[in-house]
Motif scaffolding. Sequence first.
Motif, PDB file in Angstrom:
ATOM      1  N   ARG A  70       0.824  -1.217   0.000  1.00  0.00           N
ATOM      2  CA  ARG A  70       0.000   0.000   0.000  1.00  0.00           C
ATOM      3  C   ARG A  70       0.852   1.259   0.000  1.00  0.00           C
ATOM      4  N   THR A  71       1.997   1.213   0.703  1.00  0.00           N
ATOM      5  CA  THR A  71       2.897   2.362   0.788  1.00  0.00           C
ATOM      6  C   THR A  71       4.335   1.859   0.651  1.00  0.00           C
ATOM      7  N   ALA A  72       5.277   2.783   0.556  1.00  0.00           N
ATOM      8  CA  ALA A  72       6.686   2.401   0.472  1.00  0.00           C
ATOM      9  C   ALA A  72       7.122   1.628   1.720  1.00  0.00           C
ATOM     10  N   ALA A  73       6.463   1.846   2.855  1.00  0.00           N
ATOM     11  CA  ALA A  73       6.815   1.124   4.080  1.00  0.00           C
ATOM     12  C   ALA A  73       6.522  -0.373   3.965  1.00  0.00           C
ATOM     13  N   ASP A  74       5.668  -0.770   3.010  1.00  0.00           N
ATOM     14  CA  ASP A  74       5.341  -2.178   2.813  1.00  0.00           C
ATOM     15  C   ASP A  74       6.386  -2.915   1.979  1.00  0.00           C
ATOM     16  N   LEU A  75       7.270  -2.164   1.332  1.00  0.00           N
ATOM     17  CA  LEU A  75       8.288  -2.783   0.480  1.00  0.00           C
ATOM     18  C   LEU A  75       9.389  -3.402   1.336  1.00  0.00           C
ATOM     19  N   ARG A  76       9.840  -4.569   0.934  1.00  0.00           N
ATOM     20  CA  ARG A  76      10.930  -5.272   1.611  1.00  0.00           C
ATOM     21  C   ARG A  76      11.843  -5.874   0.549  1.00  0.00           C
ATOM     22  N   PRO A  77      13.163  -5.807   0.750  1.00  0.00           N
ATOM     23  CA  PRO A  77      14.059  -6.451  -0.211  1.00  0.00           C
ATOM     24  C   PRO A  77      13.730  -7.938  -0.349  1.00  0.00           C
ATOM     25  N   TRP A  78      13.733  -8.402  -1.583  1.00  0.00           N
ATOM     26  CA  TRP A  78      13.511  -9.794  -1.962  1.00  0.00           C
ATOM     27  C   TRP A  78      12.083 -10.264  -1.707  1.00  0.00           C
ATOM     28  N   ALA A  79      11.155  -9.356  -1.364  1.00  0.00           N
ATOM     29  CA  ALA A  79       9.795  -9.779  -1.042  1.00  0.00           C
ATOM     30  C   ALA A  79       8.811  -9.578  -2.184  1.00  0.00           C
ATOM     31  N   CYS A  80       9.181  -8.803  -3.214  1.00  0.00           N
ATOM     32  CA  CYS A  80       8.231  -8.559  -4.296  1.00  0.00           C
ATOM     33  C   CYS A  80       8.946  -8.419  -5.640  1.00  0.00           C
ATOM     34  N   THR A  81       8.158  -8.605  -6.680  1.00  0.00           N
ATOM     35  CA  THR A  81       8.665  -8.604  -8.041  1.00  0.00           C
ATOM     36  C   THR A  81       8.325  -7.292  -8.746  1.00  0.00           C
ATOM     37  N   VAL A  82       8.895  -7.108  -9.916  1.00  0.00           N
ATOM     38  CA  VAL A  82       8.624  -5.916 -10.725  1.00  0.00           C
ATOM     39  C   VAL A  82       7.119  -5.761 -10.939  1.00  0.00           C
ATOM     40  N   ASP A  83       6.473  -6.826 -11.379  1.00  0.00           N
ATOM     41  CA  ASP A  83       5.045  -6.780 -11.685  1.00  0.00           C
ATOM     42  C   ASP A  83       4.214  -6.405 -10.461  1.00  0.00           C
ATOM     43  N   GLU A  84       4.585  -6.921  -9.309  1.00  0.00           N
ATOM     44  CA  GLU A  84       3.817  -6.634  -8.092  1.00  0.00           C
ATOM     45  C   GLU A  84       3.929  -5.167  -7.690  1.00  0.00           C
ATOM     46  N   VAL A  85       5.099  -4.583  -7.794  1.00  0.00           N
ATOM     47  CA  VAL A  85       5.258  -3.161  -7.471  1.00  0.00           C
ATOM     48  C   VAL A  85       4.531  -2.303  -8.506  1.00  0.00           C
ATOM     49  N   ALA A  86       4.642  -2.663  -9.775  1.00  0.00           N
ATOM     50  CA  ALA A  86       3.967  -1.892 -10.832  1.00  0.00           C
ATOM     51  C   ALA A  86       2.455  -1.913 -10.651  1.00  0.00           C
ATOM     52  N   ARG A  87       1.890  -3.064 -10.305  1.00  0.00           N
ATOM     53  CA  ARG A  87       0.435  -3.152 -10.105  1.00  0.00           C
ATOM     54  C   ARG A  87      -0.009  -2.427  -8.835  1.00  0.00           C
ATOM     55  N   ALA A  88       0.822  -2.424  -7.805  1.00  0.00           N
ATOM     56  CA  ALA A  88       0.450  -1.804  -6.530  1.00  0.00           C
ATOM     57  C   ALA A  88       0.479  -0.283  -6.591  1.00  0.00           C
ATOM     58  N   PHE A  89       1.352   0.274  -7.439  1.00  0.00           N
ATOM     59  CA  PHE A  89       1.541   1.723  -7.471  1.00  0.00           C
ATOM     60  C   PHE A  89       1.448   2.265  -8.899  1.00  0.00           C
TER      61      PHE A  89
END
Length: 196
Positions: free
Chosen positions: A127-146
């Motif tokens: 939902r926010t940048a605070a939800d991001l974690r190294p090695w926890a998400c892929t390019v597609d997941e970040v692109a769809r979330a934001f």
Amino acid sequence: MTSQGPFGPLEFQLVLLRRMADHQPDLVDDARRELGVSLATMREANRRWQARARSPHARGALSRYRAALGAPEHTVRRRIGDLECEALLWPVPLWPGLRFEVTTGPGGAVWNEWLVRAPGAAGPVLRTAADLRPWACTVDEVARAFPPARPMEGTAPTRLRLAFTPGQGQDQERWVAEFTWGLLQRWAPERPESLA
């Protein structure tokens, strides 16, 4: 592992880790220990992979992946615009919720190679940048979330950057996430020089 020994899934994971070590050395060290291999072994696996890719007698990229990883776990046909492609997916034991995906076009040319979420596996809630974690998400997941996320050129062939806005509203600051082999490594506010 010697340079004459087999090159299989373990060695391939070391190739992925070698490039990720530039951004996340502590995570890579932990992963190496989990795999029970030394830094020298990781470097040797990467050297062998690069030598195979650059050899004048090199197999095509897809043949190298098949030789190292065996038969794909899944093969999926996709349509991108007017073109049909095929996505081949292999499990990666270090990241059980991910698959290594190689996308090929007509004639078997490799278009893309990266880590993606495994079919049916739940990805992280972003939902926010605070939800991001190294090695926890892929390019597609970040692109769809934001959305709308903007792909940017990476700093090496296996790297990609993605400009995105981690919150709601027009006045929100733009950020840039960096990925290696499709897996999130780090992110920071976008700087003017990164817009080029």
